[in-house]
Design a protein around this motif. Structure first.
Motif, PDB file in Angstrom:
ATOM      1  N   LEU A 163     -16.476  14.936  -5.618  1.00  0.00           N
ATOM      2  CA  LEU A 163     -15.603  13.178  -6.202  1.00  0.00           C
ATOM      3  C   LEU A 163     -15.896  12.857  -4.094  1.00  0.00           C
ATOM      4  O   LEU A 163     -15.966  12.061  -4.007  1.00  0.00           O
ATOM      5  CB  LEU A 163     -14.544  12.560  -6.010  1.00  0.00           C
ATOM      6  CG  LEU A 163     -14.371  13.045  -7.924  1.00  0.00           C
ATOM      7  CD1 LEU A 163     -12.940  12.586  -8.589  1.00  0.00           C
ATOM      8  CD2 LEU A 163     -15.074  11.621  -8.782  1.00  0.00           C
ATOM      9  N   PHE A 207      -9.925   6.143  -6.688  1.00  0.00           N
ATOM     10  CA  PHE A 207     -10.831   5.572  -7.366  1.00  0.00           C
ATOM     11  C   PHE A 207     -10.608   5.088  -8.495  1.00  0.00           C
ATOM     12  O   PHE A 207      -9.894   5.276  -9.832  1.00  0.00           O
ATOM     13  CB  PHE A 207     -11.547   6.318  -7.607  1.00  0.00           C
ATOM     14  CG  PHE A 207     -12.538   7.588  -6.727  1.00  0.00           C
ATOM     15  CD1 PHE A 207     -12.798   7.837  -5.823  1.00  0.00           C
ATOM     16  CD2 PHE A 207     -10.846   9.308  -6.506  1.00  0.00           C
ATOM     17  CE1 PHE A 207     -13.489   8.514  -4.907  1.00  0.00           C
ATOM     18  CE2 PHE A 207     -11.706  10.593  -5.670  1.00  0.00           C
ATOM     19  CZ  PHE A 207     -13.365  10.144  -4.683  1.00  0.00           C
ATOM     20  N   LEU A 226     -17.598   7.188 -13.188  1.00  0.00           N
ATOM     21  CA  LEU A 226     -16.851   8.042 -11.877  1.00  0.00           C
ATOM     22  C   LEU A 226     -17.838   9.232 -11.708  1.00  0.00           C
ATOM     23  O   LEU A 226     -18.537   9.458 -10.326  1.00  0.00           O
ATOM     24  CB  LEU A 226     -15.342   8.734 -12.195  1.00  0.00           C
ATOM     25  CG  LEU A 226     -14.411   8.553 -10.326  1.00  0.00           C
ATOM     26  CD1 LEU A 226     -14.792   7.588  -8.982  1.00  0.00           C
ATOM     27  CD2 LEU A 226     -13.036   8.980 -10.052  1.00  0.00           C
TER      28      LEU A 226
END
Length: 232
Positions: A163, A207, A226
């Motif tokens: 991420l 997020f 995601l």
């Protein structure tokens, strides 16, 4: 983002630690002031279950018709190993009375009529109107958050680390200088992670999901989206 009332309601009905602070219990051990169970009534009052001989029960019984001031202090600790693990605290102050006839023999239910609410967590610090607290509902993912965060950290560490590609460039000389990413908090609106850069500095990143999720199935889809975005 979740409202302050929702965040506080989530803490009250979660498994985070809670201690009842009140007069007349000098010398009581900390564990004697921790209720065995907590629940919120229809009018926003908080019911606290204690052994019948616990110091808070004795204090409430002794007070009888007098108003016994009390504060329920909640401490939320991250269920995964991260620096600075305390994620937040909340305080609900009001008046404590016994609620006989509800608990099983050997126990006593205490009723905290909430007058003031304050929360200080990852989102910020502020007061909550007791009526807003009464009308709010806990986050639907709260019962599963501990297990989900631990699963993300143990089984999907590489994807969580990935991420970092979504955080933008933090170094002028190349890719983001992020050494470690750990899942920190999860709610219906998104995932929060705690990052450590190569210089040892800590910062949090959030997020947001495309839309709020209502259950674990929706969360799986949101996390898949995601992770795909981080890979792409």
């Amino acid at each position: 983002m979740p409202s302050a009332a929702e965040r506080t309601r989530t803490l009250v009905q979660s498994t985070c630690s809670g201690v009842l602070i009140l007069p007349g219990v000098d010398g009581a051990r900390p564990e004697q002031l921790m209720p065995d169970a907590r629940t919120v009534g229809t009018d926003g009052e908080v019911f606290l279950l204690f052994p019948a001989d616990a110091p808070p029960v004795r204090a409430a019984t002794h007070a009888q018709d007098d108003e016994l001031p009390a504060v329920l202090e909640l401490t939320d600790v991250a269920p995964v190993a991260v620096p600075n693990r305390i994620r937040g605290r909340a305080w609900l102050s009001g008046w404590l009375t016994c609620a006989p006839g509800i608990a099983t023999p050997g126990q006593m239910m205490l009723r905290l009529e909430v007058g003031e609410v304050h929360v200080d967590d990852l989102w910020g610090e502020g007061s909550v109107d007791p009526d807003d607290f009464a009308s709010s509902v806990p986050d639907p993912l709260a019962p599963y958050e501990t297990e989900l965060l631990q699963h993300l950290a143990a089984a999907h560490g590489d994807q969580v680390q990935g991420l970092s590609t979504l955080l933008g460039q933090r170094s002028a000389d190349g890719p983001p200088a992020i050494h470690r990413v750990v899942p920190l908090a999860l709610d219906r609106f998104g995932l929060r992670v705690r990052c450590r850069d190569q210089a040892g500095r800590l910062f949090d990143a959030r997020f947001d999901f495309p839309e709020p999720v209502g259950d674990v199935h929706g969360l799986r889809r949101a996390m898949h989206t995601l992770f795909e975005a981080a890979q792409g």
